[in-house]
Design an enzyme around this catalytic site. Structure first.
Site, short mmCIF file in Angstrom:
data_model
loop_
_atom_site.label_atom_id
_atom_site.label_comp_id
_atom_site.label_asym_id
_atom_site.label_seq_id
_atom_site.Cartn_x
_atom_site.Cartn_y
_atom_site.Cartn_z
N LYS A 119 0.78 -1.19 0.01
CA LYS A 119 0.03 -0.09 -0.13
C LYS A 119 0.99 1.22 -0.04
O LYS A 119 1.59 1.54 0.94
CB LYS A 119 -0.95 0.10 1.23
CG LYS A 119 -1.76 1.21 1.47
CD LYS A 119 -2.77 1.60 0.39
CE LYS A 119 -3.55 0.27 0.05
NZ LYS A 119 -4.33 0.62 -1.14
N HIS B 296 -10.16 -7.17 -4.64
CA HIS B 296 -9.65 -6.13 -3.52
C HIS B 296 -10.21 -6.57 -2.19
O HIS B 296 -11.12 -7.45 -2.12
CB HIS B 296 -10.62 -4.65 -4.14
CG HIS B 296 -10.66 -3.82 -3.13
ND1 HIS B 296 -11.75 -3.72 -2.21
CD2 HIS B 296 -9.50 -2.70 -2.74
CE1 HIS B 296 -11.60 -2.27 -1.76
NE2 HIS B 296 -10.25 -2.15 -1.78
O1 GKR Z 1 -7.09 -0.36 4.18
O2 GKR Z 1 -6.04 1.37 4.02
C1 GKR Z 1 -6.64 0.54 3.43
C2 GKR Z 1 -6.72 0.32 1.99
O3 GKR Z 1 -5.98 1.53 1.35
C3 GKR Z 1 -7.82 0.20 1.39
O4 GKR Z 1 -8.83 1.13 2.17
C4 GKR Z 1 -8.07 0.27 0.14
O5 GKR Z 1 -9.61 0.12 -0.15
O6 GKR Z 1 -6.93 -1.92 0.09
C5 GKR Z 1 -7.68 -0.91 -0.69
C6 GKR Z 1 -7.27 -0.83 -1.99
O7 GKR Z 1 -6.80 -1.71 -2.75
O8 GKR Z 1 -7.44 0.47 -2.67
MG MG Z 2 -6.45 -0.80 -4.48
#
Ligand code: GKR
Ligand code: MG
Length: 448
Positions: A217, A344
Site C-alpha cells: 500500500k 480487492h
Molecule cells: O485499508 O487502508 C486501507 C486500504 O487502502 C483500503 O482502504 C483500500 O480500499 O485496500 C484498498 C485498495 O486496494 O485500494
Molecule cells: Mg487498491
C-alpha cells in the site's frame, strides 16, 4: 434437508468493531478499531444465513431500511431481494446517491469529500463511485446464498457454478505503519516507515502465512522512497510477484515515471492516478498492466474504461459490486473484453473471507492472488467459530460444507458489538485521525 421455499422471516444487522493497527495510506491512517456490520437472515423454515459488510453509520441506516423490505421473500429469489433493496437503498438515511456526489468531487481532482458521514462506504474516501444499491444488497445476497447452500447441502461455490480450484491464493498486503497508535505502546508489528522495516514486515507475513505474492500500500511517502521499498522487496523476494497501490496519489507524470522505473519489477501497477482519463494516459506510457479498484467500481464505468483502454486488470469486490452473482457477471464482462481480474479487500472478518474464497474458487478467469487484510486482525477478533478458514502456503482451502461453511460465534458477536458501542467510532475516518497528528495534512490528489 429443509423443504422449499425458505421465506425470510427476520433480518438482524449487528455493527461490530475489531482492533486495527495504525496502517498508513494516502488519505491518513487506520483508527484503533475497524467497523463491520454482520447481517443474519432467518427463514420461516428455521435456516439462517450470514453476510458481512461495512459498519459506517450511513451504511447501517441503509441496511436497516432495506432489511425491513425483505420479509416474506424466498431466499432463492435474489432478483427480488435486489429489487426491494434498490427501491430503498438510494433514498433517505443520507443515502440519496451521496457516494456518487463524493465520486464527482474526487474525480474532478478536488479534495476528497470532507464529511465521511455522508458516504458510509467504509473506504475513507479512497474508493468512491460504487453503486449505493449494490453495496447495500451485497450482505443480503451472500446471506441468501448461505441459506440456499444449507438448504440443499452444497457449498456456496457450487451455487456459483462450482469451484475450479480447491484453494484460493491470497497476497501479502504490506502497509507502512506507525509503531503503535498515538499514546499507546508499540504493537506487535512495530514501525514500518522505511524499506528495511517493510522488508522485515514482509518476511514475517510471508513466513507466517506462506503468501506467494506481495502488495505494498503506497501513496504514503514520496514515490522515490516507495520505489526504493519495492526494489528492496524484489531483492529479498526474487520470485514473488509484486504490486504497489498508491490509491491515486500520483499525477500522470509521476505515475509514468514510477511505471518506467519499475519496468520488469511489478506484475501490475494499481491505481497510480485518479480517474479513467488519467489512468488511460498512464496506461499508454507504462510497460506494465494497470489495475484498479478506484476508477472502475460499477458496471456503468466499464464501457468508457474499455474504450479508453484505461485499465488492464479490475480488482473485483463483492462488497461493492452487489454480491457474489453480480461479481461473477463482472468476471464475465472482464473475460469478454480481455481484462484481467484480481480481488480487492478492506479490513474484514471471517464471513467476508469465506465469501471471497467461494467466489474466487468459482471464478475461472481470476488470474491473480487476491488481496486480504486478514493478517492485520487479531485472531481472537472474529465473529465466526475458529477453525473453518486457515492459510496454508498463502492460500485458503475452499470450505466444502453447506453454505459459506462458517458458523456464527454468538459470544464473539456480542463481544465485538460491545466493542463497537464502547470504541466511540461510528465512521471510518482515516483523514480525521491522521490530522490529530498533523493538523495541516491534505490528502487531495495528486499528492506527488
Ligand atoms: O485499508 O487502508 C486501507 C486500504 O487502502 C483500503 O482502504 C483500500 O480500499 O485496500 C484498498 C485498495 O486496494 O485500494
Ligand atoms: Mg487498491
Amino acid at each position: 434437508m429443509a423443504e422449499y421455499p425458505h421465506r425470510i422471516q427476520d433480518v438482524r444487522v449487528t455493527p461490530v468493531a475489531f482492533r486495527d493497527p495504525p496502517l498508513l495510506n494516502t488519505v491518513g491512517v487506520h483508527e484503533p478499531f475497524a467497523l463491520r456490520a454482520i447481517v443474519e437472515v432467518v427463514t420461516d423454515s428455521g435456516l439462517s444465513g450470514l453476510g458481512e459488510t461495512y459498519g459506517d453509520a450511513a451504511h447501517l441506516a441503509r441496511l436497516h431500511k432495506a432489511a425491513l423490505q425483505l420479509t416474506g421473500v424466498d431466499v432463492w429469489h435474489t432478483q427480488e431481494v435486489a429489487r426491494r433493496v434498490a427501491a430503498v437503498a438510494d433514498t433517505g438515511a443520507g443515502g440519496h446517491g451521496m457516494s456518487e456526489l463524493a465520486s464527482e468531487s474526487f474525480n474532478a481532482g478536488r479534495p476528497r469529500a470532507a464529511s465521511p458521514s455522508l458516504r458510509g462506504d467504509g473506504m475513507s474516501g479512497m474508493v468512491t463511485g460504487s453503486r449505493t444499491a449494490d453495496r447495500v444488497l451485497s450482505p443480503f445476497e451472500v446471506a441468501c446464498l448461505d441459506i440456499q447452500g444449507k438448504a440443499i447441502g452444497r457449498p456456496v461455490s457450487d451455487l456459483l457454478g462450482g469451484a475450479v480450484r480447491d484453494r484460493v491464493d491470497y497476497s501479502a498486503y504490506l502497509f507502512y505503519k506507525w509503531a503503535g497508535h498515538p499514546g499507546a505502546e508499540p504493537d506487535e508489528w512495530g514501525a514500518a516507515l522505511d524499506p528495511d522495516q517493510l522488508v522485515a514486515q514482509a518476511r514475517r507475513i510471508v513466513d507466517e502465512y506462506g503468501f506467494t505474492a506481495i502488495k505494498l500500500k503506497g501513496g504514503v511517502f514520496p514515490p522515490e522512497q516507495e520505489v526504493a521499498a519495492i526494489l528492496a522487496l524484489r531483492e529479498e523476494f526474487p520470485d514473488h510477484p509484486l504490486r504497489i497501490d498508491p490509491n491515486g496519489a500520483w499525477s500522470v507524470a509521476t505515475s509514468v515515471r514510477v511505471g518506467e522505473e519499475l519496468d520488469g519489477v511489478i506484475e501490475y501497477l494499481e491505481d497510480p492516478t485518479t480517474g479513467i482519463a488519467g489512468m488511460a494516459r498512464v496506461a499508454r506510457a507504462v510497460p506494465m498492466p494497470l489495475a484498479t479498484n478506484m476508477c472502475v467500481v460499477a458496471f456503468d464505468q466499464v464501457r468508457t474504461a474499455v474504450e479508453e483502454d484505461a485499465v488492464q486488470v479490475v480488482l473485483s469486490d463483492h462488497h461493492f459490486w452487489g454480491g457474489l452473482n453480480r461479481s461473477r457477471v463482472l468476471a464475465s464482462v472482464c473475460d469478454t473484453f480481455g481484462l484481467g481480474l484480481s480481488m480487492h479487500s478492506n479490513s474484514h472478518l471471517g464471513i467476508s473471507l469465506a465469501a471471497m474464497t467461494h467466489l474466487a474458487a468459482a471464478t475461472p478467469n481470476l488470474g491473480y492472488a487476491c488481496d486480504t487484510h486478514w493478517p492485520w486482525k487479531h485472531a481472537a477478533d472474529d465473529v465466526v467459530v475458529p477453525g473453518a478458514l486457515a492459510f496454508v502456503r498463502g492460500a485458503v482451502a475452499v470450505p466444502t460444507g453447506p453454505g459459506l461453511g462458517v458458523a456464527l460465534d454468538r459470544d464473539a458477536l456480542a463481544r465485538l458489538h460491545e466493542q463497537y458501542l464502547s470504541c466511540g467510532i461510528t465512521e471510518r475516518d482515516d483523514t480525521g485521525y491522521y490530522r490529530r497528528h498533523a493538523t495541516d495534512f491534505d490528502p487531495t490528489p495528486p499528492r506527488w
